[in-house]
Structures are given as C-alpha cells and as structure tokens.
Design an enzyme around this catalytic site. Structure first.
Site, PDB file in Angstrom:
ATOM      1  N   CYS A   1      30.140  72.576  17.813  1.00 32.20           N
ATOM      2  CA  CYS A   1      31.049  73.589  17.025  1.00 32.20           C
ATOM      3  C   CYS A   1      30.820  74.858  17.972  1.00 32.20           C
ATOM      4  CB  CYS A   1      30.625  73.750  15.559  1.00 32.20           C
ATOM      5  SG  CYS A   1      32.086  74.623  14.808  1.00 32.20           S
TER       6      CYS A   1
ATOM      7  N   HIS B   1      31.081  67.888  13.778  1.00 36.99           N
ATOM      8  CA  HIS B   1      29.822  67.865  12.969  1.00 36.99           C
ATOM      9  C   HIS B   1      29.417  66.442  12.389  1.00 36.99           C
ATOM     10  CE1 HIS B   1      29.251  72.113  12.690  1.00 36.99           C
ATOM     11  NE2 HIS B   1      30.413  72.176  12.283  1.00 36.99           N
TER      12      HIS B   1
END
Length: 463
Positions: free
Chosen positions: A303, A403
């Site tokens: 991310c 994630h």
C-alpha cells in the site's frame, strides 16, 4: 474480551453480533459496506457472522494532528479534535444509533465494546461508553486490565467517577499469579460499591490480531529474517502478524536503518501519511541503504509502502505538499488525489517467480499508481469478476496494494524459498498455522472457565 464473549455466546446457539460505537485505530479492513476497524472484523469472525460496517459505525484514523473519520464505512472528512467533538460528535452519534438498530433487528444479543476508559471526565462529548449504553439500555461490565498495574485504583476511581446505566459487575483480565492475592481488593470493592466480581481471567499468550496499529513485535531469530520498517505513521500492522505463527522465520521491527543489512527481506508497511513517512525514510537514511542494497535482499512494499518505493508521489489530497521524490526502486508514479479505494480482492500474480498464483486480500488506499510491469491482475472485486492491474515489481523489489497478502501461505512460502535458495538453504514447506478462529476458540475456553457466565446471562435476560 468482546471477541471471547462473541465466541462463547455463538457456541451456545445465540445469534450474537459485536458492536463498537467508535474505534480509533490505523488497523482497518474491508467489510460489507466499506471500511471498518479490523478488531470488529475479528469479533465478527468469533461470532460466526459476516462483518458489517454497522458493527463499527465510526472509525477514527489519526492523521498528523487531525483525524480521518469513517462513518458507516465511508470517509466523511478530516477534523481536528475540537471540531469533531463540538460540531460532529452528535450527528455521528445518530449514525451510530442507526447502525445499532440495524443490528438489533437481525441479532438476539449485541456485545458492545467501549472505547478507552468510561471515566474520561475531560471529554464531555464522549459518545462511546456509558452515554451510549444508557441510550440503548445496555447491561454493563467493567473490564480491568491488571497487567498494566494499578488495577484496583483504576476500578475504584472509575466506580467513583462514573454513573453507570446498569452495571452487572467487574471482570479482571490478564492476571498472572495466585488469584487468592486479589481477594482483599475484591472484598473491598464488593463491600464499598455492592458490585460483584464476575471473575479473573488469566493472561493467555495468543496471536489474535491486535487492535492497535503500532504493535510491538518481539524480535525472533530465524532464517530468513524479515525486517518490518517502523515508520511514524505506520498503518495495518496486522499485515505481518501471521509471521509470528510460522516456526523458523525470524522477524523484527527495524527502528534504525543499520538493521536493514541484518535482514533478508525488508517490508515497507502501509502509511496514513505516505509523503510524511517518505520524508522520514529519506531523512533517517533508510532510502540510501535500500537503494545501495536492493540487489542483495528482497523488498516488499504494501500500500503506502508500494507508493514510497516508486519514482515520486504527488500528494494533492493527503497533505497538499505536492510532488515528493520516492525511493526510485520501482518504475511507478503515484497521484494522491480522488476517491478512496476500498475493496476486497482476489488477484493473479504476474511476478515471474510466482506467476499464476492466486491470492486474496483487501485494498484501502488513497490515490492511484501507474507504471509497469504490474505485480498482479485483480480478477475479483467485492465478489464480482473484474480485470484490473495493480502494483509493480523490479528484480527483487515487489510492491502491491493488497493488504493481507502474507496471509496467503502460497505467497509467503514462495517468497521465503526464493531467499532460502539464495542463502543455500533447503526449501521450506510452511505447515498450516493455527487459524485466527482457533486462537479465538482457545482464548474463549479460558474466559468461559474464568467468569460467572450463568450470572451474566441471567442479568442480561432479566431486562
């Protein structure tokens, strides 16, 4: 404790759901309806139900002196504390009540978790504790964490300061030692406040995902050694908790750049303020070492970590700081502008050493990164077929928006074995690790034996 109670009640055939009015955490996940605290996702797993944003209607994510506010799964604004409490708290409370009533129509029992301490007398606008329990007519249990010390002072002070709605009693949690030593304190509380002690739960080591973002990992020796760079605005530390469950793997937080050279895999985590953390990495010397040694070890950015590994990040929306030079280890650029991406995904990896592997996880991020080659091809978004590209790679440097990617055993095993091969070690087959559900069940069994469950159920049913 809410996680354990949800597991216990679910096992008794009670249709139960968790609920937390307001959670301040940088550990977030994606559920039905959008973004919510990861802790309530874990609690829903304990209850045996699908997570819903109505289980955590207000999520507060600290963001450089202000707070990024998520209401019922959607970002509604970024506020300083004064504006939030004085101007927005009441309107958000209405949303919380709306979410509670939605759950109430579908479940027989709702276990509500407070936030912080119910005795925050400095916060007149607190909506997350006794004020809410009074509004919905909830029975209350005061849980005291004895491991932190000062448990009796905390309990007595809270009972003195707080006007509870309908207090059932007190549970003492995380006790180590002989419970008989607590009896004089228990007797005092029961005598002075006519409040029942419902039980003492012993400390139980477990790997249930933590609520707090900046969890402290205890360094563990092993090969390969995974180093997690601890940035000031680190988010979603839950991405790495799975590593604790695999035997033989070493891991540690990297708090000074010199530790990078002692690790075989470097993980750059997500961030709530990407360009601020990027400046931190540059100013502290991390980027120089990463550039110099990127051919010697694998680097994985997740991310915000992916964004920082690129050529530059143009920060329009997060801080308005404009274009900031990145680490330059991936041929991508990122524009932090526009709508927030929140979705559950399944993706096919394109990275040559893992090509074709299917992984699952979720995305929560601002902005868009462009550049090639792509790390993976998203084939499913929130359960619907799609065809999108994400992430990037270059030699030993990998970046992805997904994630939870380390929760995919196939990916983690493949990455570890790439390193082990370079180290001249035999391939490693990761054994199935104890699932989160198993860890919850193990803890719930201890709690069930330690508290007066019959008394609690009788009090709850006697409305």
């Amino acid at each position: 404790m809410v996680t354990a109670l949800c597991k216990i009640f679910s096992g008794m055939g009670i249709k139960v759901a968790p609920f937390k009015v307001q959670n301040m955490s940088l550990n977030a996940g994606v559920a039905n309806g959008g973004e919510m605290a990861y802790a309530q996702i874990v609690q829903s797993l304990a209850a045996g139900i699908e997570p819903s944003v109505h289980m955590n209607p207000i999520l507060l994510k600290p963001e450089g002196g202000k707070t990024h506010v998520i209401v019922q799964g959607k970002h509604v604004g970024t506020y300083d504390s004064e504006r939030y409490f004085n101007a927005k708290g009441e309107s958000f409370l209405e949303k919380a009540l709306e979410s509670f009533n939605i759950l109430k129509r579908s479940y027989d029992l709702i276990v509500i978790e407070g936030a912080g301490s119910p005795a925050e007398i400095n916060l007149s606008g607190d909506i997350a504790n006794t004020r809410f329990s009074k509004l919905v007519g909830a029975k209350e249990i005061l849980v005291v964490d004895i491991e932190r010390g000062g448990a009796f002072a905390s309990a007595v002070g809270t009972l003195d300061l707080v006007s509870f709605n309908d207090l059932i009693g007190i549970i003492v949690n995380k006790f180590r030692g002989d419970e008989k030593l607590l009896k004089p304190g228990f007797d005092y509380i029961e005598r002075r406040f006519s409040t029942k002690i419902l039980g003492t739960v012993p400390f139980v080591a477990n790997s249930i995902p933590e609520e707090d973002s900046l969890r402290t990992f205890q360094r563990r020796e092993g090969k390969p050694m995974v180093g997690i760079v601890k940035t000031p605005n680190m988010a979603n530390a839950t991405d790495f908790e799975i590593l604790e469950r695999y035997q033989g793997i070493g891991f540690q937080y990297i708090t000074v750049p010199e530790l990078i050279e002692k690790c075989d895999i470097i993980a750059i985590p997500g961030s709530k303020l990407t360009t601020v953390d990027l400046d931190y990495l540059r100013n502290e010397g991390y980027i120089d070492i990463l550039r110099r040694t990127s051919s010697e070890r694998f680097i994985v950015g997740i991310c915000g970590g992916l964004q920082m590994l690129g050529k530059w990040v143009d920060d329009v929306d997060e801080t308005g700081r404009g274009k900031i030079e990145g680490a330059g280890l991936l041929d991508i650029t990122t524009l932090l502008k526009g709508r927030k991406v929140v979705r559950q995904v399944r993706s096919r990896i394109l990275y040559p050493h893992m090509r074709g592997m299917i992984v699952g996880g979720y995305e929560i991020h601002n902005g868009k990164s462009v550049g090639r080659p792509h790390f993976s091809n998203i084939i499913s978004e929130d359960g619907k077929d799609t065809n999108l590209m994400e992430g990037s790679y270059k030699s030993k440097v990998i970046g992805t928006y997904i994630h939870g990617i380390f929760d995919n055993t196939s990916f983690t095993q493949a990455l570890l074995n790439l390193v082990r091969k370079e180290l001249g070690m035999e391939p490693l087959k990761l054994l199935s690790v104890a699932s989160t559900n198993y860890e919850i069940q193990r803890f719930a069994e201890v709690v069930k034996k330690s508290i007066d469950l019959d008394y609690i159920l009788s009090a709850v049913n006697n409305r």
